[in-house]
Scaffold this active site. Structure first.
Site, short mmCIF file in Angstrom:
data_model
loop_
_atom_site.label_atom_id
_atom_site.label_comp_id
_atom_site.label_asym_id
_atom_site.label_seq_id
_atom_site.Cartn_x
_atom_site.Cartn_y
_atom_site.Cartn_z
N ASP A 55 -10.86 12.48 5.10
CA ASP A 55 -11.02 11.10 5.00
C ASP A 55 -11.38 10.14 6.09
O ASP A 55 -11.38 10.58 7.25
CB ASP A 55 -9.97 10.55 4.00
CG ASP A 55 -10.19 9.65 2.90
OD1 ASP A 55 -11.47 8.94 2.98
OD2 ASP A 55 -9.40 9.54 1.63
N ASP A 83 -15.29 4.52 -3.62
CA ASP A 83 -14.56 5.42 -4.89
C ASP A 83 -15.06 5.01 -6.20
O ASP A 83 -15.33 3.81 -6.69
CB ASP A 83 -12.99 4.91 -4.82
CG ASP A 83 -12.44 5.68 -3.52
OD1 ASP A 83 -12.83 6.33 -2.74
OD2 ASP A 83 -11.12 5.24 -3.16
N TRP A 141 -16.81 7.55 2.86
CA TRP A 141 -17.08 6.60 2.09
C TRP A 141 -17.84 5.42 2.45
O TRP A 141 -17.65 4.68 3.39
CB TRP A 141 -16.00 6.32 1.13
CG TRP A 141 -14.67 6.18 1.76
CD1 TRP A 141 -13.81 7.05 1.72
CD2 TRP A 141 -14.00 5.07 2.66
NE1 TRP A 141 -12.60 6.74 2.60
CE2 TRP A 141 -12.96 5.51 3.03
CE3 TRP A 141 -14.30 3.68 2.99
CZ2 TRP A 141 -12.34 4.85 3.84
CZ3 TRP A 141 -13.86 3.19 3.94
CH2 TRP A 141 -12.63 3.40 4.27
N GLY A 142 -18.67 4.80 1.62
CA GLY A 142 -19.45 3.59 1.97
C GLY A 142 -20.50 3.55 2.70
O GLY A 142 -20.94 2.53 2.88
#
Length: 434
Positions: A152, A216, A195-196
């Site tokens: 992550d 998410d 993410w993103g």
């Protein structure tokens, strides 16, 4: 499958030496999208080893393992809040007293086992991240028997500490996994959760099995349509050993209708994303289970001949290449082992007819008629000549088709050229059709 003999080197562990990389490619590990289960969306931090094993048993009981869902992955919150005095990350002594026992049980049930960590100081839930402990953690995960690592993007170190760009931040663990692979002969499939940042695909394929392309997911249509919109522009990034990760499958969660859930699953599968169930299997309905178990759709996701994603050939409501999170691209196609795959998405809030000319897809030949197989009704629906119309597609619904050549189209059709070719339709003597 025998999972106790974990003597493989996964492809997605980093920019490896030529010898290691060659072994990774030829042994097939990580070639196809991962299918399985991730505990986060259903349970967040409320997890323990008993729940994980019970989930694996549900997957066997419901036939999910039989159709390919062979990973069971932990997410955040499995660790103690502090490392040991010598720096090792430790599993929670109450909820996960023995990670090796857990992975042994999962392997005995027929599953691969996945674990989670973070590229920063802490995980997103505040547990120890792997920054500056990359090789130590990689060795720990290997010794516990894990096969897969989700990595992550929280708690990023200050610039004067990390002194890396985004690539280097993840390269640290990729190099650590490669070092552990060299020492032990085993390693983990590496999945980036960056993410993103939709541009992650530009470099993710260098060292990752998959890379997250968006934030998410949420179990509602506007989240699904937004992710479909994001992936529509970067389908070219996907091939064997590297693919866009659209986040977990929300089939059976939230307020998704049956038709929306079908669209969700179809898109994820046909763009060759990982298929990781994020649902509480103790409460999932048979109707939603039937979506997850559609073997004709799964076969495209796990295609051994074509690793590429399907791609849009027409956006539909909007002009081509329009960025619209509410009305993403509607008309998609791509090659597969068993024929040309088409996906049609109704992004409207009411039923609609969806029509296309066959040769709009680059995978279709002019002058040929095509047999039509519906991958949701599991029926053969006659022959398409030049065009196809899906009637009364439900709001936010999907049509998935498999087309195969079925001889020449009937003689004497007028006009003599179909679709976009009509403007340049020319006889051998130079006469243009008008």
């Amino acid at each position: 499958m025998t999972l106790s003999m974990r003597t493989f080197v996964a492809v997605a562990v980093g920019i490896l030496s030529a010898a290691t990389s060659a072994n990774a490619i030829t042994n097939g590990v990580g070639k196809l999208p991962v299918m399985g289960y991730n505990a986060w969306n259903a349970f967040a931090c409320n997890v323990n080893d008993t729940l994980i094993i019970q989930t694996a048993k549900y997957m066997k009981e419901y036939g999910l393992l039989d159709v390919g869902y062979n990973h069971v992955n932990l997410d955040d919150c499995w660790a103690m809040k502090n490392r040991s005095s010598t720096g090792e990350v430790m599993s929670d002594s109450i909820r996960f007293p023995s990670m090796k026992k857990l992975t042994d049980q999962l392997h005995a049930l027929g599953f691969y086992a996945g674990i989670y960590s973070d590229s920063g100081w802490f995980t997103c839930a505040g547990y120890p991240g792997s920054f500056m402990h990359e090789e130590q953690d990689a060795m720990t995960f290997q010794s516990w028997g894990f096969d897969f690592l989700k990595y992550d993007n929280c708690a990023i170190p200050f610039d004067d500490i990390i002194r890396e760009g985004m690539v280097g931040k993840y390269q640290r663990m990729a190099d650590a996994l490669a070092a552990v692979a060299k020492k032990t002969g085993t390693t983990l499939i590496f999945s980036l959760c960056e993410w993103g940042w939709s541009h992650v695909w530009l470099w993710g394929a260098q060292f990752s099995h998959s890379w997250r392309i968006d934030g998410d997911i949420a179990p509602q249509w506007n989240s699904i349509s937004s992710i479909i919109n994001s992936v529509s522009f970067i389908t070219q990034a996907t091939n064997y050993y590297g693919r866009n990760d659209l986040d977990m499958l929300e089939i059976g969660n939230g307020n998704l209708t049956y038709d929306e859930a079908k669209t969700h699953f179809t898109v994820w599968a046909l763009v060759k994303a990982p298929l990781l169930i994020g649902t509480n299997l103790a409460t999932i309905s048979q109707e939603m289970l039937s979506i997850l178990k559609n073997q004709e759709i799964i076969a495209v996701n796990q295609d051994p001949i074509y690793g590429t994603s399907i791609s849009p050939f027409r956006w539909g409501i909007n002009p081509d290449w329009t960025y619209d999170a509410t009305h993403p691209a509607q008309y998609w196609s791509g090659p597969s082992e068993k024929g040309t795959v088409f996906m049609l998405i109704n992004t409207l809030n009411e039923p609609a007819n969806l029509s296309f000319n066959l040769t709009e897809s680059p995978w279709i030949r002019a002058g040929i008629q095509y047999s039509v197989r519906d991958l949701w009704t599991h029926t053969n629906n006659g022959t398409a000549v030049r065009s196809f119309t899906a009637m009364n597609v439900p709001a936010h619904g999907v049509v998935a088709l498999l087309l195969n050549e079925d001889g020449n189209e009937p003689a004497g059709l007028v006009p003599p050229c179909a679709g976009e070719a009509l403007s340049q339709c020319t006889a051998q003597d130079g006469t243009k059709y008008s």
